[in-house]
Design a protein around this motif. Structure first.
Motif, PDB file in Angstrom:
ATOM      1  N   ALA A   1       0.792  -1.216   0.000  1.00 15.79           N
ATOM      2  CA  ALA A   1       0.000   0.000   0.000  1.00 15.79           C
ATOM      3  C   ALA A   1       0.834   1.281   0.000  1.00 15.79           C
ATOM      4  O   ALA A   1       0.560   2.217  -0.760  1.00 15.79           O
ATOM      5  CB  ALA A   1      -0.941  -0.005   1.205  1.00 15.79           C
ATOM      6  N   PHE A   2       1.855   1.352   0.841  1.00 17.52           N
ATOM      7  CA  PHE A   2       2.604   2.602   0.978  1.00 17.52           C
ATOM      8  C   PHE A   2       3.572   2.809  -0.191  1.00 17.52           C
ATOM      9  O   PHE A   2       3.757   3.938  -0.657  1.00 17.52           O
ATOM     10  CB  PHE A   2       3.344   2.624   2.314  1.00 17.52           C
ATOM     11  N   THR A   3       4.180   1.737  -0.663  1.00 21.33           N
ATOM     12  CA  THR A   3       5.030   1.845  -1.849  1.00 21.33           C
ATOM     13  C   THR A   3       4.207   2.304  -3.042  1.00 21.33           C
ATOM     14  O   THR A   3       4.627   3.162  -3.828  1.00 21.33           O
ATOM     15  CB  THR A   3       5.691   0.495  -2.163  1.00 21.33           C
ATOM     16  N   HIS A   4       3.026   1.728  -3.173  1.00 22.85           N
ATOM     17  CA  HIS A   4       2.114   2.079  -4.257  1.00 22.85           C
ATOM     18  C   HIS A   4       1.738   3.560  -4.175  1.00 22.85           C
ATOM     19  O   HIS A   4       1.791   4.294  -5.174  1.00 22.85           O
ATOM     20  CB  HIS A   4       0.870   1.186  -4.149  1.00 22.85           C
ATOM     21  N   ALA A   5       1.374   4.004  -2.980  1.00 24.78           N
ATOM     22  CA  ALA A   5       1.007   5.408  -2.806  1.00 24.78           C
ATOM     23  C   ALA A   5       2.172   6.335  -3.133  1.00 24.78           C
ATOM     24  O   ALA A   5       2.002   7.374  -3.788  1.00 24.78           O
ATOM     25  CB  ALA A   5       0.527   5.650  -1.374  1.00 24.78           C
ATOM     26  N   GLY A   6       3.384   5.962  -2.681  1.00 22.95           N
ATOM     27  CA  GLY A   6       4.549   6.797  -2.952  1.00 22.95           C
ATOM     28  C   GLY A   6       4.828   6.929  -4.436  1.00 22.95           C
ATOM     29  O   GLY A   6       5.188   8.024  -4.916  1.00 22.95           O
TER      30      GLY A   6
ATOM     31  N   CYS B   1       4.341  10.452  -9.343  1.00 24.36           N
ATOM     32  CA  CYS B   1       3.912  10.589 -10.742  1.00 24.36           C
ATOM     33  C   CYS B   1       2.943  11.750 -10.949  1.00 24.36           C
ATOM     34  O   CYS B   1       2.538  12.014 -12.086  1.00 24.36           O
ATOM     35  CB  CYS B   1       3.249   9.297 -11.217  1.00 24.36           C
ATOM     36  N   THR B   2       2.526  12.413  -9.881  1.00 29.65           N
ATOM     37  CA  THR B   2       1.531  13.471  -9.970  1.00 29.65           C
ATOM     38  C   THR B   2       2.048  14.735  -9.289  1.00 29.65           C
ATOM     39  O   THR B   2       3.054  14.713  -8.577  1.00 29.65           O
ATOM     40  CB  THR B   2       0.209  13.025  -9.305  1.00 29.65           C
ATOM     41  N   GLU B   3       1.323  15.832  -9.505  1.00 30.22           N
ATOM     42  CA  GLU B   3       1.722  17.107  -8.913  1.00 30.22           C
ATOM     43  C   GLU B   3       0.664  17.698  -7.990  1.00 30.22           C
ATOM     44  O   GLU B   3       0.999  18.433  -7.062  1.00 30.22           O
ATOM     45  CB  GLU B   3       2.035  18.119 -10.022  1.00 30.22           C
ATOM     46  N   ARG B   4      -0.612  17.407  -8.263  1.00 33.81           N
ATOM     47  CA  ARG B   4      -1.688  18.044  -7.503  1.00 33.81           C
ATOM     48  C   ARG B   4      -2.652  17.039  -6.881  1.00 33.81           C
ATOM     49  O   ARG B   4      -3.324  17.352  -5.903  1.00 33.81           O
ATOM     50  CB  ARG B   4      -2.500  18.976  -8.424  1.00 33.81           C
ATOM     51  N   MET B   5      -2.751  15.869  -7.453  1.00 30.37           N
ATOM     52  CA  MET B   5      -3.775  14.910  -7.058  1.00 30.37           C
ATOM     53  C   MET B   5      -3.558  14.368  -5.647  1.00 30.37           C
ATOM     54  O   MET B   5      -2.429  14.136  -5.228  1.00 30.37           O
ATOM     55  CB  MET B   5      -3.798  13.753  -8.069  1.00 30.37           C
ATOM     56  N   HIS B   6      -4.656  14.164  -4.930  1.00 27.45           N
ATOM     57  CA  HIS B   6      -4.615  13.502  -3.636  1.00 27.45           C
ATOM     58  C   HIS B   6      -4.611  11.984  -3.866  1.00 27.45           C
ATOM     59  O   HIS B   6      -5.432  11.461  -4.620  1.00 27.45           O
ATOM     60  CB  HIS B   6      -5.836  13.875  -2.797  1.00 27.45           C
ATOM     61  N   ILE B   7      -3.693  11.306  -3.220  1.00 25.02           N
ATOM     62  CA  ILE B   7      -3.581   9.855  -3.320  1.00 25.02           C
ATOM     63  C   ILE B   7      -4.032   9.256  -1.994  1.00 25.02           C
ATOM     64  O   ILE B   7      -3.531   9.625  -0.930  1.00 25.02           O
ATOM     65  CB  ILE B   7      -2.139   9.432  -3.647  1.00 25.02           C
ATOM     66  N   VAL B   8      -5.001   8.337  -2.075  1.00 23.19           N
ATOM     67  CA  VAL B   8      -5.639   7.818  -0.869  1.00 23.19           C
ATOM     68  C   VAL B   8      -5.533   6.298  -0.837  1.00 23.19           C
ATOM     69  O   VAL B   8      -5.979   5.622  -1.768  1.00 23.19           O
ATOM     70  CB  VAL B   8      -7.124   8.223  -0.799  1.00 23.19           C
ATOM     71  N   ASN B   9      -4.962   5.772   0.239  1.00 20.29           N
ATOM     72  CA  ASN B   9      -5.045   4.330   0.456  1.00 20.29           C
ATOM     73  C   ASN B   9      -6.491   3.990   0.796  1.00 20.29           C
ATOM     74  O   ASN B   9      -7.033   4.463   1.798  1.00 20.29           O
ATOM     75  CB  ASN B   9      -4.151   3.884   1.620  1.00 20.29           C
ATOM     76  N   GLY B  10      -7.074   3.136  -0.033  1.00 19.99           N
ATOM     77  CA  GLY B  10      -8.482   2.830   0.198  1.00 19.99           C
ATOM     78  C   GLY B  10      -8.789   1.346   0.125  1.00 19.99           C
ATOM     79  O   GLY B  10      -9.565   0.980  -0.727  1.00 19.99           O
ATOM     80  N   ILE B  11      -8.216   0.506   0.967  1.00 11.73           N
ATOM     81  CA  ILE B  11      -7.514   0.879   2.192  1.00 11.73           C
ATOM     82  C   ILE B  11      -6.201   0.090   2.312  1.00 11.73           C
ATOM     83  O   ILE B  11      -5.993  -0.897   1.602  1.00 11.73           O
ATOM     84  CB  ILE B  11      -8.377   0.595   3.460  1.00 11.73           C
ATOM     85  N   ALA B  12      -5.333   0.547   3.249  1.00 10.80           N
ATOM     86  CA  ALA B  12      -4.177  -0.243   3.650  1.00 10.80           C
ATOM     87  C   ALA B  12      -4.623  -1.176   4.772  1.00 10.80           C
ATOM     88  O   ALA B  12      -5.202  -0.725   5.762  1.00 10.80           O
ATOM     89  CB  ALA B  12      -3.052   0.668   4.144  1.00 10.80           C
ATOM     90  N   GLN B  13      -4.383  -2.469   4.607  1.00 15.61           N
ATOM     91  CA  GLN B  13      -4.841  -3.434   5.599  1.00 15.61           C
ATOM     92  C   GLN B  13      -3.941  -3.384   6.844  1.00 15.61           C
ATOM     93  O   GLN B  13      -2.711  -3.398   6.727  1.00 15.61           O
ATOM     94  CB  GLN B  13      -4.826  -4.843   5.014  1.00 15.61           C
ATOM     95  N   ILE B  14      -4.544  -3.362   8.013  1.00 22.37           N
ATOM     96  CA  ILE B  14      -3.746  -3.272   9.234  1.00 22.37           C
ATOM     97  C   ILE B  14      -2.922  -4.536   9.469  1.00 22.37           C
ATOM     98  O   ILE B  14      -1.933  -4.501  10.206  1.00 22.37           O
ATOM     99  CB  ILE B  14      -4.614  -2.967  10.471  1.00 22.37           C
TER     100      ILE B  14
ATOM    101  N   GLY C   1       3.756   6.369   6.460  1.00 22.41           N
ATOM    102  CA  GLY C   1       2.747   7.397   6.228  1.00 22.41           C
ATOM    103  C   GLY C   1       3.258   8.801   6.491  1.00 22.41           C
ATOM    104  O   GLY C   1       2.998   9.727   5.716  1.00 22.41           O
ATOM    105  N   VAL C   2       4.008   8.976   7.579  1.00 24.08           N
ATOM    106  CA  VAL C   2       4.528  10.297   7.909  1.00 24.08           C
ATOM    107  C   VAL C   2       5.542  10.769   6.865  1.00 24.08           C
ATOM    108  O   VAL C   2       5.582  11.959   6.514  1.00 24.08           O
ATOM    109  CB  VAL C   2       5.148  10.286   9.323  1.00 24.08           C
ATOM    110  N   LEU C   3       6.339   9.854   6.355  1.00 26.12           N
ATOM    111  CA  LEU C   3       7.290  10.235   5.307  1.00 26.12           C
ATOM    112  C   LEU C   3       6.558  10.724   4.063  1.00 26.12           C
ATOM    113  O   LEU C   3       6.918  11.752   3.474  1.00 26.12           O
ATOM    114  CB  LEU C   3       8.201   9.063   4.958  1.00 26.12           C
ATOM    115  N   LEU C   4       5.512  10.012   3.645  1.00 30.23           N
ATOM    116  CA  LEU C   4       4.746  10.432   2.469  1.00 30.23           C
ATOM    117  C   LEU C   4       4.071  11.777   2.709  1.00 30.23           C
ATOM    118  O   LEU C   4       4.052  12.645   1.825  1.00 30.23           O
ATOM    119  CB  LEU C   4       3.705   9.373   2.103  1.00 30.23           C
TER     120      LEU C   4
END
Length: 297
Positions: free
Chosen positions: A52-57, A62-75, A87-90
Motif C-alpha cells: 500500500a505505501f510503496t504504491h502510494a509513494g 507521478c503526480t503534482e496536484r492529485m490527492h492519493i488515498v489508500n483505500g484501504i491499507a490493511q492493518i 505514512g509520515v514520510l509520504l
C-alpha cells in the motif's frame, strides 16, 4: 492527525483495482492523464499484491496536484510502527496530498475488527506522541474503512472520517447521522456503462460474486435490508441495482449524486465491466466531463 476538507478532494474521485495489475509505466501514464482531466482524488485498495505505501509513494511521485488515498491499507499488512513511519514520510514529502486509509481487511480468526482497529490506532497515536522523526508540515489525515455503527463511531472519534464500500444510498444517510456534520464521509460505488438490464446486471453479479459468498459481507447485506433469498440467489435485481449503478452516462451521474444528497462528502467512483487488458480511461474521460466542475478541469 489532520482533518480532511472534502472540497480539496472534490465531490467525486477515481477508485480502481486496475492498478493492482498494471505495469508501472502504464500506471504512470494513466494517473498523469487522470490528473490532467481534473480528478483530484485517486483511491486504490491493497488486495492484489501491491504494497500500500510503496504504491502510494509511486503515484504521488507521478503526480503534482492529485490527492492519493489508500483505500484501504490493511492493518494486517504491517505493524503499526512501519505504517506510521511510511505514512509520515509520504505526508512530509507531499504536503497535503496523501491520505492514509486504514481497514481491517481479511482479518484473523477469532479477532474482533473493532478491538483490532482500536489497538492499532492506540499504537499509531503513541508513536506520534513520542516520535523523533520530522513531523510533516501538513498533518497526515487518516480515515477508516467502516460500515457498522461502532466502527463509524471510531472513525468519527479517532480519525478524520470514514470510507464505506459496497453500500446503498440509505446506508450513506445512516452513516452521516452517526458521523455527525464534521467528519469526512467518502463512499465507494461501482458503475457499469451498459444500458441493457440483463447484461448490466450480469456484470454486476460477476463483480459482487466474491462478496455474496463472504460471511462478513452476507451479514452486512442482511443489515442493509436485503432478504436471504436476494443474497443467496447470486444477487436480486434490487440488490444489484442498488450496489452497481448502470445505464447511460446521464443515468449513472444522477445515481451517483444521490450519495451526495444523502450526506456523502465525496464519492469514489469505480468503473467495472471493461474487458480484461482494456483500460477504463474512456469512461474516466466521460465521467470527468460530466461530474467535475469546469474550473477543476
Amino acid at each position: 492527525m489532520g482533518g480532511i476538507d472534502g472540497r480539496d478532494l472534490g465531490a467525486f474521485g477515481v477508485y480502481t483495482f486496475d492498478f493492482e495489475h498494471q505495469p508501472a509505466a502504464r500506471m504512470r501514464e494513466e494517473i498523469a492523464e487522470l490528473e490532467e482531466l481534473g480528478w483530484r482524488a485517486f483511491w486504490f485498495p491493497e488486495v492484489g499484491g501491491r504494497e500500500a505505501f510503496t504504491h502510494a509513494g509511486y503515484l504521488l511521485a507521478c503526480t503534482e496536484r492529485m490527492h492519493i488515498v489508500n483505500g484501504i491499507a490493511q492493518i494486517w499488512g504491517r505493524e503499526a510502527p512501519a505504517a506510521y513511519g511510511a505514512g509520515v514520510l509520504l505526508a512530509d514529502a507531499y504536503p497535503g496530498r496523501y491520505v492514509l486509509g486504514l481497514g481491517y481487511g481479511v482479518g484473523r480468526p477469532g479477532v474482533k475488527p473493532l478491538a483490532a482497529m482500536t489497538r492499532y490506532l492506540d499504537e499509531l497515536d503513541a508513536l506520534a506522541a513520542s516520535a523523533t522523526t520530522p513531523r510533516p508540515q501538513v498533518p497526515m489525515p487518516r480515515i477508516l474503512a467502516a460500515y457498522g455503527p461502532k466502527m463509524l463511531e471510531l472513525a468519527r472519534d479517532r480519525a478524520a472520517g470514514a470510507l464505506t464500500f459496497l453500500v446503498n444510498v440509505a446506508h450513506t444517510a445512516h452513516a452521516r447521522e452517526i458521523l455527525g456534520p464534521r467528519a469526512f464521509l467518502g463512499v465507494e460505488h461501482a458503475v457499469v456503462f451498459e444500458s441493457d438490464p440483463d447484461r448490466a446486471r450480469a456484470i454486476g453479479r460477476a463483480h459482487l460474486r466474491p462478496h455474496l459468498n463472504s460471511p462478513h459481507n452476507i451479514a452486512k447485506f442482511r443489515r442493509l435490508g436485503y432478504r436471504e433469498e436476494e443474497i443467496s440467489s447470486g444477487g436480486s435485481d434490487r440488490l444489484i441495482d442498488d450496489l452497481v449503478f448502470w445505464g447511460d452516462l446521464d443515468r449513472i451521474v444522477d445515481k451517483l449524486h444521490e450519495h451526495l444528497k444523502a450526506g456523502a462528502d465525496h464519492v469514489a467512483v469505480e468503473v467495472i465491466g471493461t474487458e480484461p487488458g482494456r483500460s477504463a480511461m474512456p469512461y474516466w474521460r466521460m465521467l470527468a466531463d460530466a461530474l467535475l466542475p469546469a474550473d477543476q478541469r
